[in-house]
Motif scaffolding. Sequence first.
Motif, PDB file in Angstrom:
ATOM      1  N   ARG A   1       0.842  -1.201   0.000  1.00  0.00           N
ATOM      2  CA  ARG A   1       0.000   0.000   0.000  1.00  0.00           C
ATOM      3  C   ARG A   1       0.873   1.245   0.000  1.00  0.00           C
ATOM      4  O   ARG A   1       2.014   1.199   0.448  1.00  0.00           O
ATOM      5  CB  ARG A   1      -0.904   0.015   1.243  1.00  0.00           C
ATOM      6  CG  ARG A   1      -2.027  -0.988   1.165  1.00  0.00           C
ATOM      7  CD  ARG A   1      -2.788  -1.057   2.469  1.00  0.00           C
ATOM      8  NE  ARG A   1      -3.917  -1.971   2.356  1.00  0.00           N
ATOM      9  CZ  ARG A   1      -5.121  -1.638   1.901  1.00  0.00           C
ATOM     10  NH1 ARG A   1      -5.367  -0.387   1.554  1.00  0.00           N
ATOM     11  NH2 ARG A   1      -6.086  -2.530   1.808  1.00  0.00           N
ATOM     12  N   CYS A   2       0.302   2.351  -0.421  1.00  0.00           N
ATOM     13  CA  CYS A   2       1.041   3.610  -0.481  1.00  0.00           C
ATOM     14  C   CYS A   2       1.598   3.966   0.907  1.00  0.00           C
ATOM     15  O   CYS A   2       0.845   4.052   1.866  1.00  0.00           O
ATOM     16  CB  CYS A   2       0.114   4.719  -0.976  1.00  0.00           C
ATOM     17  SG  CYS A   2       0.866   6.358  -0.885  1.00  0.00           S
ATOM     18  N   PRO A   3       2.924   4.175   1.018  1.00  0.00           N
ATOM     19  CA  PRO A   3       3.512   4.487   2.322  1.00  0.00           C
ATOM     20  C   PRO A   3       3.090   5.855   2.864  1.00  0.00           C
ATOM     21  O   PRO A   3       3.308   6.150   4.035  1.00  0.00           O
ATOM     22  CB  PRO A   3       5.016   4.450   2.070  1.00  0.00           C
ATOM     23  CG  PRO A   3       5.225   4.364   0.621  1.00  0.00           C
ATOM     24  CD  PRO A   3       3.924   4.089  -0.060  1.00  0.00           C
ATOM     25  N   VAL A   4       2.459   6.682   2.030  1.00  0.00           N
ATOM     26  CA  VAL A   4       2.022   8.003   2.498  1.00  0.00           C
ATOM     27  C   VAL A   4       0.557   7.982   2.929  1.00  0.00           C
ATOM     28  O   VAL A   4       0.220   8.409   4.025  1.00  0.00           O
ATOM     29  CB  VAL A   4       2.247   9.081   1.408  1.00  0.00           C
ATOM     30  CG1 VAL A   4       1.599  10.402   1.801  1.00  0.00           C
ATOM     31  CG2 VAL A   4       3.740   9.281   1.169  1.00  0.00           C
ATOM     32  N   CYS A   5      -0.345   7.457   2.057  1.00  0.00           N
ATOM     33  CA  CYS A   5      -1.771   7.571   2.379  1.00  0.00           C
ATOM     34  C   CYS A   5      -2.453   6.227   2.617  1.00  0.00           C
ATOM     35  O   CYS A   5      -3.615   6.190   3.030  1.00  0.00           O
ATOM     36  CB  CYS A   5      -2.507   8.345   1.280  1.00  0.00           C
ATOM     37  SG  CYS A   5      -2.761   7.385  -0.215  1.00  0.00           S
ATOM     38  N   GLY A   6      -1.763   5.121   2.353  1.00  0.00           N
ATOM     39  CA  GLY A   6      -2.334   3.807   2.642  1.00  0.00           C
ATOM     40  C   GLY A   6      -3.236   3.228   1.561  1.00  0.00           C
ATOM     41  O   GLY A   6      -3.741   2.119   1.699  1.00  0.00           O
TER      42      GLY A   6
ATOM     43  N   HIS B   1       2.436   3.214  -8.399  1.00  0.00           N
ATOM     44  CA  HIS B   1       1.887   4.571  -8.371  1.00  0.00           C
ATOM     45  C   HIS B   1       0.620   4.584  -7.536  1.00  0.00           C
ATOM     46  O   HIS B   1      -0.222   3.694  -7.639  1.00  0.00           O
ATOM     47  CB  HIS B   1       1.570   5.011  -9.806  1.00  0.00           C
ATOM     48  CG  HIS B   1       0.887   6.339  -9.896  1.00  0.00           C
ATOM     49  ND1 HIS B   1      -0.485   6.480  -9.917  1.00  0.00           N
ATOM     50  CD2 HIS B   1       1.393   7.597  -9.960  1.00  0.00           C
ATOM     51  CE1 HIS B   1      -0.786   7.778  -9.999  1.00  0.00           C
ATOM     52  NE2 HIS B   1       0.334   8.468 -10.024  1.00  0.00           N
ATOM     53  N   CYS B   2       0.474   5.611  -6.703  1.00  0.00           N
ATOM     54  CA  CYS B   2      -0.746   5.757  -5.903  1.00  0.00           C
ATOM     55  C   CYS B   2      -1.678   6.747  -6.615  1.00  0.00           C
ATOM     56  O   CYS B   2      -1.305   7.908  -6.810  1.00  0.00           O
ATOM     57  CB  CYS B   2      -0.398   6.271  -4.511  1.00  0.00           C
ATOM     58  SG  CYS B   2      -1.850   6.651  -3.530  1.00  0.00           S
ATOM     59  N   GLY B   3      -2.866   6.279  -6.982  1.00  0.00           N
ATOM     60  CA  GLY B   3      -3.826   7.135  -7.676  1.00  0.00           C
ATOM     61  C   GLY B   3      -4.445   8.168  -6.743  1.00  0.00           C
ATOM     62  O   GLY B   3      -4.999   9.177  -7.187  1.00  0.00           O
ATOM     63  N   ASN B   4      -4.320   7.942  -5.454  1.00  0.00           N
ATOM     64  CA  ASN B   4      -4.933   8.818  -4.469  1.00  0.00           C
ATOM     65  C   ASN B   4      -4.100  10.066  -4.173  1.00  0.00           C
ATOM     66  O   ASN B   4      -4.623  11.180  -4.156  1.00  0.00           O
ATOM     67  CB  ASN B   4      -5.173   8.007  -3.184  1.00  0.00           C
ATOM     68  CG  ASN B   4      -6.031   8.722  -2.184  1.00  0.00           C
ATOM     69  OD1 ASN B   4      -6.992   9.398  -2.552  1.00  0.00           O
ATOM     70  ND2 ASN B   4      -5.684   8.603  -0.914  1.00  0.00           N
ATOM     71  N   CYS B   5      -2.786   9.884  -3.955  1.00  0.00           N
ATOM     72  CA  CYS B   5      -1.960  11.054  -3.603  1.00  0.00           C
ATOM     73  C   CYS B   5      -0.834  11.310  -4.601  1.00  0.00           C
ATOM     74  O   CYS B   5      -0.076  12.263  -4.443  1.00  0.00           O
ATOM     75  CB  CYS B   5      -1.399  10.909  -2.184  1.00  0.00           C
ATOM     76  SG  CYS B   5      -0.079   9.714  -2.015  1.00  0.00           S
ATOM     77  N   GLY B   6      -0.695  10.437  -5.610  1.00  0.00           N
ATOM     78  CA  GLY B   6       0.314  10.652  -6.645  1.00  0.00           C
ATOM     79  C   GLY B   6       1.698  10.141  -6.282  1.00  0.00           C
ATOM     80  O   GLY B   6       2.633  10.227  -7.086  1.00  0.00           O
ATOM     81  N   HIS B   7       1.849   9.604  -5.062  1.00  0.00           N
ATOM     82  CA  HIS B   7       3.160   9.104  -4.640  1.00  0.00           C
ATOM     83  C   HIS B   7       3.566   7.892  -5.477  1.00  0.00           C
ATOM     84  O   HIS B   7       2.729   7.081  -5.858  1.00  0.00           O
ATOM     85  CB  HIS B   7       3.074   8.714  -3.159  1.00  0.00           C
ATOM     86  CG  HIS B   7       4.404   8.545  -2.502  1.00  0.00           C
ATOM     87  ND1 HIS B   7       5.286   9.585  -2.357  1.00  0.00           N
ATOM     88  CD2 HIS B   7       5.009   7.456  -1.952  1.00  0.00           C
ATOM     89  CE1 HIS B   7       6.375   9.139  -1.748  1.00  0.00           C
ATOM     90  NE2 HIS B   7       6.231   7.849  -1.494  1.00  0.00           N
ATOM     91  N   VAL B   8       4.861   7.777  -5.752  1.00  0.00           N
ATOM     92  CA  VAL B   8       5.407   6.602  -6.445  1.00  0.00           C
ATOM     93  C   VAL B   8       6.417   5.967  -5.494  1.00  0.00           C
ATOM     94  O   VAL B   8       7.169   6.685  -4.824  1.00  0.00           O
ATOM     95  CB  VAL B   8       6.067   7.028  -7.778  1.00  0.00           C
ATOM     96  CG1 VAL B   8       6.801   5.862  -8.427  1.00  0.00           C
ATOM     97  CG2 VAL B   8       5.004   7.587  -8.733  1.00  0.00           C
TER      98      VAL B   8
HETATM   99 ZN   LIG Z   1      -0.975   7.643  -1.635  1.00  0.00          ZN
END
Ligand SMILES: [Zn+2]
Length: 284
Positions: A37-42, A59-66
């Motif tokens: 899962r995205c390490p920033v937003c989960g 790629h996280c579609g929620n916050c854009g983090h890669v």
């Molecule tokens: Zn995220």
Amino acid sequence: MSSPKPRTFLQKVTSCLTLRNIRFLYLMPGFTRKVSRCPVCGAKPDKVEYQTRYTPLDHCGNCGHVYSRKTPGKRILHLMYEDLDYWKRDKEHQGITKIEYGPQWNGFIEARMGSAQRAGLINGSPKKFFEIGCSEGILLRALQDRGHEALGCEMNKPTAEAGMKALGVTIKTDLFEDLKLPDAYYDVVMSFHTIEHIPDLDRVFAKIAKILKPAGAVFVEVPTGPEEYPNPDHVQFFTDESLKRLLERYFEVGEIYPNHYTNLHGTVIGSLYGAGRRPKRSAN
Ligand SMILES: [Zn+2]
């Protein structure tokens, strides 16, 4: 980054057998951790953004983090950052060749001090600073010369030792997560081009919030843009949005200072500065 030295077949086999080949260790169980899962937003990843020579980047579609789907454990981290060559490669392109206080560092110091000053973190009064990933410690020395207290950590031991000897600064060589540091002690925790290398952002940011005074601040600089993807040492690739979200999980105010531009091909290049203020105290 300079290209690695070419190695013979025998050297490659030997480095696998002695567990000193990073690419090989990425294929073996137990040397990496899987991030689902995205390490920033989960949120769950929505696509593969890039394939490095070690791991896919999700790629996280929620916050854009890669982020790296596989993150390195301690064995790999130590292999990556165990010698002075790493420091040389990193500083070479900035025109810095020696760990010695002198004019070749002026631009380097001014860029970091200037950005921290503009964010309101350095003013007249003496403060207590901690720097995560301080390398040879030149910034610690510059802060001390301006009357501040400064301590840093750097897991590249030869670099830290050379810096302590040449610059008269104190550098801890354990991972920041493993260091014993006093609670609510520091005014500012800084980190330049380091948190993109860190697998476990949660442990690091919870600890930053813990060691800061109630009115304290964190200040970080991270590279940004897709041209960073091929760099195998990086495991986090921030966007303005993902860096802000990360800061706001641990701090009451999170600000982003973009230091990037879009080139002729539409590629975003540069870095991001982020500041978090007034740490939130966790329940435990
Ligand atoms: Zn995220």
